[in-house]
Scaffold this active site. Structure first.
Site, PDB file in Angstrom:
ATOM      1  N   LYS A   1      -0.886 137.955 -40.246  1.00 45.66           N
ATOM      2  CA  LYS A   1      -1.120 136.730 -41.020  1.00 45.66           C
ATOM      3  C   LYS A   1      -2.590 136.615 -41.437  1.00 45.66           C
ATOM      4  CE  LYS A   1       3.175 135.437 -40.882  1.00 45.66           C
ATOM      5  NZ  LYS A   1       4.012 135.424 -42.083  1.00 45.66           N
TER       6      LYS A   1
ATOM      7  N   ASN B   1       7.960 136.302 -48.713  1.00 52.75           N
ATOM      8  CA  ASN B   1       8.292 135.498 -47.536  1.00 52.75           C
ATOM      9  C   ASN B   1       8.728 136.308 -46.320  1.00 52.75           C
ATOM     10  OD1 ASN B   1       9.417 132.920 -46.144  1.00 52.75           O
ATOM     11  ND2 ASN B   1      11.154 134.327 -46.244  1.00 52.75           N
TER      12      ASN B   1
ATOM     13  N   ASP C   1      14.575 146.648 -48.120  1.00 50.50           N
ATOM     14  CA  ASP C   1      13.638 146.613 -46.993  1.00 50.50           C
ATOM     15  C   ASP C   1      12.238 146.595 -47.598  1.00 50.50           C
ATOM     16  OD1 ASP C   1      11.810 147.290 -45.035  1.00 50.50           O
ATOM     17  OD2 ASP C   1      13.094 148.779 -44.078  1.00 50.50           O
ATOM     18  N   VAL C   2      11.548 145.460 -47.473  1.00 51.36           N
ATOM     19  CA  VAL C   2      10.264 145.291 -48.185  1.00 51.36           C
ATOM     20  C   VAL C   2       9.171 146.237 -47.689  1.00 51.36           C
ATOM     21  CG1 VAL C   2      10.688 142.889 -48.849  1.00 51.36           C
ATOM     22  CG2 VAL C   2       9.491 143.396 -46.684  1.00 51.36           C
TER      23      VAL C   2
ATOM     24  N   TYR D   1       1.567 139.794 -34.853  1.00 52.18           N
ATOM     25  CA  TYR D   1       1.916 138.750 -35.830  1.00 52.18           C
ATOM     26  C   TYR D   1       0.662 138.058 -36.373  1.00 52.18           C
ATOM     27  CZ  TYR D   1       4.391 134.651 -37.719  1.00 52.18           C
ATOM     28  OH  TYR D   1       4.880 133.655 -38.540  1.00 52.18           O
TER      29      TYR D   1
HETATM   30  C1  BGC Z   1       5.802 131.246 -36.198  1.00 54.45           C
HETATM   31  C2  BGC Z   1       6.647 130.296 -35.376  1.00 54.45           C
HETATM   32  C3  BGC Z   1       5.772 129.253 -34.736  1.00 54.45           C
HETATM   33  C4  BGC Z   1       4.824 128.602 -35.728  1.00 54.45           C
HETATM   34  C5  BGC Z   1       3.827 127.665 -35.061  1.00 54.45           C
HETATM   35  C6  BGC Z   1       4.960 130.454 -37.164  1.00 54.45           C
HETATM   36  O1  BGC Z   1       4.216 131.277 -37.982  1.00 54.45           O
HETATM   37  O2  BGC Z   1       6.651 132.166 -36.869  1.00 54.45           O
HETATM   38  O3  BGC Z   1       7.355 131.024 -34.385  1.00 54.45           O
HETATM   39  O4  BGC Z   1       6.590 128.236 -34.178  1.00 54.45           O
HETATM   40  O5  BGC Z   1       4.111 129.604 -36.422  1.00 54.45           O
HETATM   41  O6  BGC Z   1       3.237 128.222 -33.928  1.00 54.45           O
END
Ligand code: BGC
Length: 269
Positions: free
Chosen positions: A171, A94, A67-68, A167
């Site tokens: 990123k 990743n 588990d990272v 998310y």
């Molecule tokens: C997401 C995907 C998405 C893509 C483009 C990715 O980083 O994990 O769910 O389709 O970006 O929006």
């Protein structure tokens, strides 16, 4: 002919499915011995299937559960890789997940889970990789660099994404973590870069491509008019891991069919 990643050892996190599985296969085809990391017992069979495909193609791979987001797990994964294969030459950071929710409904658990794997996991794995690269230094029989780290970011390190605040924040964080580490360790000949995939056909975004209507809505966001495949990302990973990109440091390489080109402006604005 000598393969580009001959005799190199690569850890690929989250390699039991999706982009990670594709990257593991591409690195193995290029000659690397691949550690196929998977997160929990339930993903073991999927990891073994990736290994079977690699071995069937004449490559070398082993699995490793970790588990990272857990420091002790990550340290154990690196220690066992070094014990088994002598060193680590390439890390592909990743492993990543989505736990989507409207922001006003997002729970702290959803926030922590995504940041824990997508960002803290990158920190923990990159730190162990850097420690190993610094210990070993350059082995010029294998590569001009002392080590390479490839971070799997996303188009969402620059494209805001409503309903995916955790998310997108992870990123965006990866982008400056990657660039900062690259600035910090380039003089040690450690190369650290990111790949930013667009929509790649994998389980994480199944709902965006598994009906004709969803796929045609998705394609309005992709100027190149096709959904990406894991090997599109695998090819980019081999390049960033090999000496072909030896002078490339701290970049975000967008592999997205043009998704970041503001396609909405093609006929508007
Ligand atoms: C997401 C995907 C998405 C893509 C483009 C990715 O980083 O994990 O769910 O389709 O970006 O929006």
């Amino acid at each position: 002919m000598e393969k580009k990643l001959q005799n190199q050892v690569a850890i690929v996190t989250g390699a039991s499915s999706g982009i990670g599985a594709g990257v593991a296969k591409s690195l193995a085809e290029a000659g690397a011995t691949v550690i196929v990391n998977y997160p929990f017992e339930g993903a073991k069979d999927a990891a073994e299937a990736v290994i079977a495909a690699i071995v069937a193609g004449g490559g070398k791979a082993v699995s490793c559960q970790c588990d990272v987001s857990k420091e002790a797990d990550v340290q154990q994964m690196f220690a066992s890789t070094v014990a088994q294969f002598g060193t680590v030459d390439i890390l592909v950071n990743n492993a990543g997940i989505q736990k989507d929710a409207r922001f006003e409904e997002m729970t702290l658990d959803q926030w922590n889970l995504v940041l824990g794997i997508n960002l803290t996991g990158f920190f923990l794995c990159a730190r162990e990789a850097v420690r190993e690269f610094l210990r070993r230094g350059i082995d010029s029989t294998k590569s001009k660099a002392a080590g390479k780290i490839i971070c799997m970011s996303s188009v969402h390190e620059v494209i805001p994404w409503a309903g995916h605040a955790n998310y997108a924040a992870s990123k965006g964080g990866i982008m400056l973590l990657m660039k900062t580490l690259s600035q910090e360790f380039a003089f040690k000949k450690i190369r650290i870069n990111s790949i930013c995939p667009g929509a790649i056909q994998t389980p994480i975004n199944r709902s965006a491509w598994d009906t004709p209507e969803a796929l045609s809505a998705l394609l309005t966001l992709i100027p190149y008019k096709r959904i990406g495949q894991p090997e599109d990302i695998g090819n980019a990973a081999v390049w960033l891991a090999s000496d072909d990109s030896d002078y490339v440091n701290g970049i975000s390489l967008f592999v997205d069919g043009g998704m970041t080109l503001y396609p909405g402006f093609t006929t508007n604005g």
